[in-house]
Design a protein around this motif. Structure first.
Motif, mmCIF file in Angstrom:
data_model
loop_
_atom_site.group_PDB
_atom_site.id
_atom_site.type_symbol
_atom_site.label_atom_id
_atom_site.label_comp_id
_atom_site.label_asym_id
_atom_site.label_seq_id
_atom_site.Cartn_x
_atom_site.Cartn_y
_atom_site.Cartn_z
ATOM 1 N N ASN A 279 0.783 -1.235 0.000
ATOM 2 C CA ASN A 279 0.000 0.000 0.000
ATOM 3 C C ASN A 279 0.818 1.290 0.000
ATOM 4 O OD1 ASN A 279 0.918 -0.120 2.565
ATOM 5 N ND2 ASN A 279 -1.072 0.087 3.560
ATOM 6 N N ALA A 280 2.138 1.224 0.223
ATOM 7 C CA ALA A 280 2.910 2.476 0.279
ATOM 8 C C ALA A 280 3.348 2.900 -1.119
ATOM 9 C CB ALA A 280 4.126 2.303 1.174
ATOM 10 N N VAL A 281 3.068 4.134 -1.470
ATOM 11 C CA VAL A 281 3.458 4.643 -2.788
ATOM 12 C C VAL A 281 4.682 5.554 -2.631
ATOM 13 C CG1 VAL A 281 2.699 5.938 -4.817
ATOM 14 C CG2 VAL A 281 1.088 4.436 -3.609
ATOM 15 N N PHE A 282 4.626 6.451 -1.646
ATOM 16 C CA PHE A 282 5.788 7.269 -1.277
ATOM 17 C C PHE A 282 6.129 6.913 0.171
ATOM 18 C CE2 PHE A 282 3.614 9.841 -4.449
ATOM 19 C CZ PHE A 282 4.645 10.351 -5.215
ATOM 20 N N ALA A 283 7.400 6.915 0.517
ATOM 21 C CA ALA A 283 7.755 6.613 1.896
ATOM 22 C C ALA A 283 9.126 7.184 2.221
ATOM 23 C CB ALA A 283 7.768 5.099 2.105
ATOM 24 N N GLY A 284 9.290 7.587 3.481
ATOM 25 C CA GLY A 284 10.600 8.091 3.875
ATOM 26 C C GLY A 284 10.589 8.641 5.277
ATOM 27 N N GLY A 285 11.552 9.500 5.552
ATOM 28 C CA GLY A 285 11.632 10.085 6.879
ATOM 29 C C GLY A 285 12.985 10.708 7.131
#
Ligand code: HAM
Length: 415
Positions: A279-285
């Motif tokens: 389900n993740a399309v963009f991800a980061g941190g």
């Protein structure tokens, strides 16, 4: 022999799909430029050391998914499973700490030997954004605004939800880790095998478990926010206030911990409910400790990546192929001249194709299939009389033009 197929988990990107791929890269790059990001690139092959400790020995990527091999010189190399660690390696190798702050955009293939399924491949592509040298929570907000901006530019905004969490600073995480070890320790026998392993290596990752039994235990696990230091809580509050200030929609997800070890403070994902489990399309941190951990000077950093194939799966606009000007010569002398005309148009930046021979009706139908807007028709007579018949396929009109006017006429119409 059976037909040759691409390797499991890899895919050919055919022309219709590639136009969407390119649109995604272009929108991401142009939007990121508005926020100060410059395009850059790093090698696909890196030393295994770049990823091993940085992503976490206990992470799935390092533990079971990385493509690693010994090259012919006896060095152990990896196909990059993500961009961040390679970007930090490049930051350190090139002494880029002298030119802070630095915002870098990249895109390209990444490799993870996961079990292929919808939205999950072994070779996939990311657009990737890294920002070095800025530690203010407002930067986290700017990056989240940029992720939303890209999603909006691609028409994906309504399909995504921003889930955000704070992993706190190092002290918060140590306290939280102890609390989790104590809590999950009570259920050790009931946890899945993977989670039992994580209890010693990285208990926070248990929160991320997809195992149904684990999920029940996780439901009552202590929450991270009770373990934030004052500074970490304040930082997170500022990020949330910034999101409110810009009216960016978000949901706090206290179990969002991310699968890579380098994160601190803000962690986020833009998720969709349209791609099943992936389900993740963009991800980061944020990853303030990574540059130092890899041997560079302490440098705050934050970034995220978007999965291009996942965006392609959600993308609904049609991207038409570029329409050519079609040249249709009639007779031998005209066929000879057609080559000159095509070259002249191409040198002027006009995409053109020649349909050399055959019945004119058939050639017209073919030009229609090619979505041509303009067709140039000429035979010996037209050449002798210094004219070319230009047919506008969309308007349905045809007009004779003297040779010297053809290029400027087409340029004006195409613009
Ligand atoms: P990640 O969550 O591992 O983060 O991957 C980012 C995105 O890549 C995911 O949200 C997803 O869209 C896509 N993706 C991941 N695995 C696959 C797969 N097997 N098949 C297709 N798409 C996939 C990172 O890679 C971090 N380096 C992001 C980052 C940049 N953090 C800081 N800076």
């Amino acid at each position: 022999m059976s037909k040759l197929q691409p390797i499991r988990g890899t895919k050919d990107i055919l022309p219709d799909e590639y136009r969407i791929f390119e649109t995604i890269v272009r929108v991401a790059k142009q939007t990121a430029a508005l926020y100060g990001f410059t395009p850059t690139n790093t090698p696909i092959l890196e030393s295994i050391d770049v990823f091993k400790r940085t992503l976490g020995e206990s992470s799935d990527i390092v533990g079971k998914e990385m493509y690693v091999f010994e090259d012919r010189g006896g060095d152990f190399v990896a196909l990059r499973p993500e961009f961040t660690a390679g970007m930090v390696r490049s930051f350190i190798s090139n002494g880029l700490h002298h030119s802070l702050p630095l915002k870098l955009f990249s895109y390209g293939p990444v490799f993870r030997r996961e079990r292929p399924q919808k939205g999950r491949q072994r070779q996939f592509h990311q657009v990737n954004f890294e920002c070095f040298g800025l530690s203010d929570p407002k930067i986290d907000v700017e990056l989240l605004a940029m992720a939303w901006h890209i999603a909006e530019g691609l028409g994906l905004k309504d399909k995504l939800t921003l889930e955000i969490n704070s992993l706190g600073d190092q002290e918060s995480r140590q306290k939280y880790r102890d609390a989790l070890v104590e809590y999950f320790g009570k259920y050790q026998q009931d946890l899945s095998e993977d989670s039992q392993r994580r209890l010693t290596s990285n208990p926070m990752r248990i929160l991320d478990s997809k195992d149904e039994g684990d999920k029940k235990i996780v439901a009552d696990a202590p929450a991270i926010k009770a373990h934030y230091t004052k500074a970490a809580a304040t930082y997170f509050n500022h990020v949330i206030q910034g999101l409110e200030q810009l009216n960016l929609p978000y949901t706090i997800n206290e179990t969002l911990v991310r699968g890579l070890d380098y994160y601190c403070h803000t962690a986020f994902e833009l998720t969709t409910d349209q791609l099943g489990a992936q389900n993740a399309v963009f991800a980061g941190g944020r990853y303030d400790g990574l540059v130092k951990q890899m041997g560079g000077p302490a440098t705050p950093a934050i970034g995220f990546a978007g999965g291009i194939e996942r965006m392609m799966a959600l993308f609904e606009q049609e991207i038409q192929a570029k329409a050519p000007v079609v040249i249709m010569p009639i007779g031998e002398q005209a066929e000879h001249e057609a080559l000159n005309w095509a070259q002249r148009l191409r040198m002027e930046g006009i995409y053109s194709e020649i349909l050399y021979r055959g019945n004119l009706g058939k050639r017209m139908r073919k030009a229609g299939d090619m979505k041509a807007q303009f067709v140039l028709i000429f035979g010996e007579e037209e050449l002798a009389e210094d004219r070319i018949n230009v047919k506008d396929f969309i308007a349905g009109s045809e007009e004779p033009l003297p040779h010297h006017k053809v290029v400027s006429w087409l340029k004006e119409k195409i613009a």
